[in-house]
Design a protein around this motif. Structure first.
Motif, PDB file in Angstrom:
ATOM      1  N   LEU A  82       0.281 -49.793   4.244  1.00  0.00           N
ATOM      2  CA  LEU A  82       0.708 -51.404   4.444  1.00  0.00           C
ATOM      3  C   LEU A  82      -0.208 -51.831   5.469  1.00  0.00           C
ATOM      4  CD1 LEU A  82       4.396 -51.662   3.532  1.00  0.00           C
ATOM      5  CD2 LEU A  82       2.416 -52.127   2.009  1.00  0.00           C
ATOM      6  N   ASN A  83      -0.447 -51.612   6.715  1.00  0.00           N
ATOM      7  CA  ASN A  83      -1.030 -51.818   7.628  1.00  0.00           C
ATOM      8  C   ASN A  83      -2.573 -51.860   7.375  1.00  0.00           C
ATOM      9  OD1 ASN A  83      -1.129 -52.835  10.632  1.00  0.00           O
ATOM     10  ND2 ASN A  83      -2.409 -51.006  10.693  1.00  0.00           N
ATOM     11  N   ARG A  84      -2.931 -50.751   6.784  1.00  0.00           N
ATOM     12  CA  ARG A  84      -4.257 -50.868   6.424  1.00  0.00           C
ATOM     13  C   ARG A  84      -4.641 -51.886   5.500  1.00  0.00           C
ATOM     14  NH1 ARG A  84      -7.692 -49.341   2.724  1.00  0.00           N
ATOM     15  NH2 ARG A  84      -6.030 -48.834   1.316  1.00  0.00           N
ATOM     16  N   LEU A  85      -3.927 -51.970   4.608  1.00  0.00           N
ATOM     17  CA  LEU A  85      -4.207 -53.067   3.654  1.00  0.00           C
ATOM     18  C   LEU A  85      -4.171 -54.550   4.130  1.00  0.00           C
ATOM     19  CD1 LEU A  85      -1.996 -51.753   0.436  1.00  0.00           C
ATOM     20  CD2 LEU A  85      -4.400 -51.808   0.698  1.00  0.00           C
ATOM     21  N   PHE A  86      -3.309 -54.699   5.264  1.00  0.00           N
ATOM     22  CA  PHE A  86      -3.097 -55.803   5.718  1.00  0.00           C
ATOM     23  C   PHE A  86      -4.398 -56.314   6.718  1.00  0.00           C
ATOM     24  CE2 PHE A  86      -1.509 -58.213  10.025  1.00  0.00           C
ATOM     25  CZ  PHE A  86      -1.590 -59.282   9.453  1.00  0.00           C
ATOM     26  N   LEU A  87      -4.780 -55.146   7.313  1.00  0.00           N
ATOM     27  CA  LEU A  87      -5.942 -55.564   8.333  1.00  0.00           C
ATOM     28  C   LEU A  87      -7.249 -55.620   7.528  1.00  0.00           C
ATOM     29  CD1 LEU A  87      -5.404 -52.856  11.458  1.00  0.00           C
ATOM     30  CD2 LEU A  87      -5.014 -55.419  11.265  1.00  0.00           C
ATOM     31  N   ASP A  88      -7.331 -55.093   6.296  1.00  0.00           N
ATOM     32  CA  ASP A  88      -8.497 -55.216   5.265  1.00  0.00           C
ATOM     33  C   ASP A  88      -8.380 -56.833   4.859  1.00  0.00           C
ATOM     34  OD1 ASP A  88     -10.848 -53.922   4.149  1.00  0.00           O
ATOM     35  OD2 ASP A  88      -9.558 -54.107   2.165  1.00  0.00           O
ATOM     36  N   ALA A  89      -7.326 -57.139   4.722  1.00  0.00           N
ATOM     37  CA  ALA A  89      -7.200 -58.608   4.040  1.00  0.00           C
ATOM     38  C   ALA A  89      -7.661 -59.547   5.003  1.00  0.00           C
ATOM     39  CB  ALA A  89      -5.695 -58.736   3.568  1.00  0.00           C
ATOM     40  N   MET A  90      -6.835 -59.177   6.473  1.00  0.00           N
ATOM     41  CA  MET A  90      -7.279 -59.994   7.541  1.00  0.00           C
ATOM     42  C   MET A  90      -8.896 -60.245   7.762  1.00  0.00           C
ATOM     43  SD  MET A  90      -4.841 -61.676   8.604  1.00  0.00           S
ATOM     44  CE  MET A  90      -5.546 -62.513   9.754  1.00  0.00           C
ATOM     45  N   ALA A  91      -9.600 -59.174   7.514  1.00  0.00           N
ATOM     46  CA  ALA A  91     -11.123 -59.164   7.655  1.00  0.00           C
ATOM     47  C   ALA A  91     -11.704 -60.337   6.661  1.00  0.00           C
ATOM     48  CB  ALA A  91     -11.683 -57.764   7.601  1.00  0.00           C
ATOM     49  N   ASP A  92     -11.106 -60.560   5.742  1.00  0.00           N
ATOM     50  CA  ASP A  92     -11.476 -61.254   4.797  1.00  0.00           C
ATOM     51  C   ASP A  92     -11.163 -62.873   4.987  1.00  0.00           C
ATOM     52  OD1 ASP A  92     -12.845 -59.525   2.917  1.00  0.00           O
ATOM     53  OD2 ASP A  92     -10.798 -59.147   1.782  1.00  0.00           O
ATOM     54  N   VAL A  93     -10.002 -63.130   5.578  1.00  0.00           N
ATOM     55  CA  VAL A  93      -9.635 -64.500   5.923  1.00  0.00           C
ATOM     56  C   VAL A  93      -9.877 -64.894   7.239  1.00  0.00           C
ATOM     57  CG1 VAL A  93      -7.697 -64.225   4.205  1.00  0.00           C
ATOM     58  CG2 VAL A  93      -7.376 -63.814   6.778  1.00  0.00           C
ATOM     59  N   CYS A  94     -10.145 -64.095   8.257  1.00  0.00           N
ATOM     60  CA  CYS A  94     -10.648 -64.477   9.325  1.00  0.00           C
ATOM     61  C   CYS A  94     -11.951 -65.214   9.580  1.00  0.00           C
ATOM     62  CB  CYS A  94     -10.397 -63.333  10.571  1.00  0.00           C
ATOM     63  SG  CYS A  94      -8.891 -62.846  11.069  1.00  0.00           S
ATOM     64  N   GLN A  95     -11.957 -66.108  10.168  1.00  0.00           N
ATOM     65  CA  GLN A  95     -13.391 -66.910  10.198  1.00  0.00           C
ATOM     66  C   GLN A  95     -13.523 -67.416  11.653  1.00  0.00           C
ATOM     67  OE1 GLN A  95     -15.842 -67.129   8.110  1.00  0.00           O
ATOM     68  NE2 GLN A  95     -14.667 -65.698   6.814  1.00  0.00           N
ATOM     69  N   PRO A  96     -14.779 -67.365  11.945  1.00  0.00           N
ATOM     70  CA  PRO A  96     -14.993 -68.235  13.326  1.00  0.00           C
ATOM     71  C   PRO A  96     -14.486 -69.441  13.702  1.00  0.00           C
ATOM     72  CG  PRO A  96     -17.082 -67.236  12.696  1.00  0.00           C
ATOM     73  CD  PRO A  96     -16.052 -67.187  11.472  1.00  0.00           C
ATOM     74  N   LEU A  97     -13.680 -69.623  14.713  1.00  0.00           N
ATOM     75  CA  LEU A  97     -13.288 -71.144  15.095  1.00  0.00           C
ATOM     76  C   LEU A  97     -14.434 -72.255  15.091  1.00  0.00           C
ATOM     77  CD1 LEU A  97     -10.598 -70.615  17.920  1.00  0.00           C
ATOM     78  CD2 LEU A  97     -10.257 -70.790  15.349  1.00  0.00           C
ATOM     79  N   GLU A  98     -13.989 -73.421  15.077  1.00  0.00           N
ATOM     80  CA  GLU A  98     -15.136 -74.444  15.190  1.00  0.00           C
ATOM     81  C   GLU A  98     -15.725 -74.525  16.415  1.00  0.00           C
ATOM     82  OE1 GLU A  98     -15.566 -79.331  14.689  1.00  0.00           O
ATOM     83  OE2 GLU A  98     -13.317 -78.352  14.466  1.00  0.00           O
ATOM     84  N   GLY A  99     -17.327 -74.542  16.420  1.00  0.00           N
ATOM     85  CA  GLY A  99     -18.045 -74.554  17.475  1.00  0.00           C
ATOM     86  C   GLY A  99     -18.478 -73.190  17.720  1.00  0.00           C
ATOM     87  N   VAL A 100     -17.825 -72.056  17.131  1.00  0.00           N
ATOM     88  CA  VAL A 100     -18.101 -70.524  17.910  1.00  0.00           C
ATOM     89  C   VAL A 100     -19.482 -70.324  17.746  1.00  0.00           C
ATOM     90  CG1 VAL A 100     -17.505 -68.079  17.570  1.00  0.00           C
ATOM     91  CG2 VAL A 100     -15.672 -69.804  18.192  1.00  0.00           C
ATOM     92  N   LYS A 101     -19.967 -70.582  15.986  1.00  0.00           N
ATOM     93  CA  LYS A 101     -21.047 -69.862  15.644  1.00  0.00           C
ATOM     94  C   LYS A 101     -22.250 -70.809  16.287  1.00  0.00           C
ATOM     95  CE  LYS A 101     -21.557 -67.612  11.918  1.00  0.00           C
ATOM     96  NZ  LYS A 101     -21.851 -67.256  10.620  1.00  0.00           N
TER      97      LYS A 101
END
Length: 224
Positions: A82-101
């Motif tokens: 479950l933890n592996r699946l969760f971290l994989d999903a987080m890799a898809d939804v985590c985006q840089p905060l405004e201004g970071v890029k």
């Protein structure tokens, strides 16, 4: 530029970390409708585990698996899976905060950049690669690999060793979590920048070198 090295926290400093979105996506793949009530229940378990982890009372593995014990029993899937699946999903939804890029490449022209995170190995590198930001950071230090977490000075000393022992007066730690990032920087004897987007109060005895409320404000403080 006042600093030769700028060290960043990852979650909610460089990247958004919407755990509810990640959990909802992960459980959806298992045909489970994960509700806000489920998330509140999850956080009752998860938040104390993070405090125990930062205090050195439990390991990264214990944190990652214990937070899914209840769901493991419900779904007959191991906590580790479950933890592996969760971290994989987080890799898809985590985006840089405004201004970071926009601002990270500017900072990388003026100083060496690093990351010190209490997050987990599985998520960090894939997230940097997917967002095209990996090349801007000279080192990434992950508590799960080092065996100690912020605010322990040991993870900062390890990072400074990897950085070639720069003068501490020329090193800045940037983070959103005063209890780990700012306190950790205080413990290590380096300057700190507190990214306080939500007007949170400072814990007693924790003193940042300076505070900003956005990446735009940070850019102005560091680059003028």
């Amino acid at each position: 530029m006042q600093y030769d090295w700028i060290l960043f926290d990852a979650d909610e400093t460089l990247f958004s970390f919407d755990a509810y979105a990640g959990l909802k996506a992960m459980f959806s793949s298992l045909s489970v409708d994960f509700t806000p009530e489920d998330f509140a229940e999850y956080q009752l378990v998860n938040k104390p585990l993070w405090i125990q982890y930062q205090d050195g009372e439990i390991t990264a593995k214990q944190l990652q698996e214990d937070r899914f014990n209840v769901w493991s029993e419900r779904l007959s899937i191991s906590p580790a899976e479950l933890n592996r699946l969760f971290l994989d999903a987080m890799a898809d939804v985590c985006q840089p905060l405004e201004g970071v890029k926009d601002i990270v490449p500017e900072l990388a022209q003026k100083a060496k950049l690093g990351i010190i995170t209490n997050g987990f190995v599985q998520l960090q590198q894939v997230r940097l690669e997917r967002t095209g930001m990996a090349d801007f950071f000279d080192l990434v230090v992950i508590s799960e690999e080092v065996g100690v977490a912020k605010p322990d000075a040991a993870i900062f000393e390890h990072t400074l060793s990897l950085a070639g022992h720069p003068e501490k007066s020329r090193v800045l730690m940037v983070g959103d979590n005063a209890a780990s990032d700012v306190l950790g920087g205080n413990n290590a004897g380096i300057d700190t920048c507190w990214l306080n987007v939500d007007a949170k109060p400072l814990p007693d005895g924790v003193v940042p070198t300076f505070t900003v409320t956005s990446w735009a404000e940070m850019r102005k403080a560091l680059l003028g």
